[in-house]
Design an enzyme around this catalytic site. Structure first.
Site: not given
Ligand code: PAF
Length: 287
Positions: A157, A154, A31, A38, A194, A183, A34
């Site tokens: 999540d 990652g 999203m 990421h 966030r 990381v 970065l």
């Molecule tokens: O983990 C994230 O950033 C989001 O949930 C994803 C997997 C890009 C889906 O929008």
């Protein structure tokens, strides 16, 4: 690197490049905003595939009505620089109207992928109804758009990763899901887009989440296998936080366990106050 927002254009460009390279396509769905977490996914995708694609899309269907969709950090220019330097072939950065049709904007409804209730109605899914339907839907759409062979997620999540793996299996997507380690900053705060919301005090308080996980892991390594003891230990470290959940689940099934006999995961979600609002953070550790 090409930055593309249109689905058909991306499909065409991937086809053209694939005709030259004829290899695997690796996708890193994000999203945006970065960070080094990421980048570790992107580097892995780059090293394992002939074509590397990063998507940056703040997906409206995975945000609840009172969540941070509007204020979620959008830093496309900086993201593009990072992707370019990492050797990404395509940065797919669609607008909501490139992804969802008129019907969605009028009715706030679209065709959704809904994982089983038992899998979503716990941990993050409990306080975020509909969140994982939105995640699975956008991830499936990105799989269909890019026709990727591998997709990189990652482990921070963890529930999302588990649910995406289940969706891939349940719906027979011919895609390999690659799980990438969390990381952390030098002081162990797990990287998250966030974290940019955190003021100095909140960041200090947030450190107790990883402290709690590492303390529980230390006890576990010393032989404590009872979840209740490990959870109480973690909660004691997080007394100053608004803890949403601290749970230990089996890594294979994501079901809650009382005694840890096989690989398990301790997961935490907690809220900290920062700059007059609340920031929800998650983290986890394997036991
Ligand atoms: O983990 C994230 O950033 C989001 O949930 C994803 C997997 C890009 C889906 O929008």
């Amino acid at each position: 690197m090409k930055i593309i927002s249109n689905v058909e254009e991306l499909r065409l460009e991937i086809k053209k490049l694939n005709a030259q390279k004829d290899g695997t396509i690796g996708l890193v769905p994000t999203m945006g905003a970065l960070h080094k977490g990421h980048l570790s996914l992107i580097e892995k995708a780059r090293s394992e595939n002939q074509i590397a694609i990063v998507s940056v899309f703040v997906n409206p269907t995975q945000f609840g009505p009172n969540e941070d969709y509007d204020k979620y950090p959008r830093t496309l220019e900086a993201d593009a620089k990072l992707c370019e330097n990492a050797g990404v072939d395509f940065l797919f950065a669609p607008k909501p109207a490139d992804i969802y049709d008129e019907y969605y904007f009028q009715n706030k409804e679209t065709t959704l992928i809904c994982p089983p209730y038992e899998v979503v109605n716990k941990l993050c899914g409990k306080s975020r109804p509909g969140h994982f339907d939105g995640v699975c839907t956008i991830v499936a759409k990105l799989f269909n758009i890019t026709k990727c062979n591998r997709a990189y997620f990652g482990q921070k999540d963890a529930q999302q990763l588990f649910i995406v793996q289940k969706m891939v299996k349940d719906l027979n997507f011919d895609i390999e899901i690659i799980a990438c380690p969390i990381v952390r900053e030098d002081d162990n705060l797990a990287l998250s887009s966030r974290n940019t919301y955190l003021d100095e005090k909140a960041r200090c308080e947030a450190l107790n989440i990883s402290k709690a996980l590492f303390k529980a892991k230390e006890l576990f390594d010393k032989g404590i296998k009872e979840s209740a003891i490990l959870v109480d230990t973690a909660l004691a470290v997080m007394q100053n936080l608004d803890v949403e959940y601290t749970e230990i689940v089996s890594l294979d099934t994501f079901e809650k366990i009382d005694i840890i006999e096989k690989k398990a995961l301790m997961l935490i979600a907690a809220r900290v106050s920062s700059n007059g609002s609340t920031v929800r953070l998650i983290d986890n550790i394997e036991l």
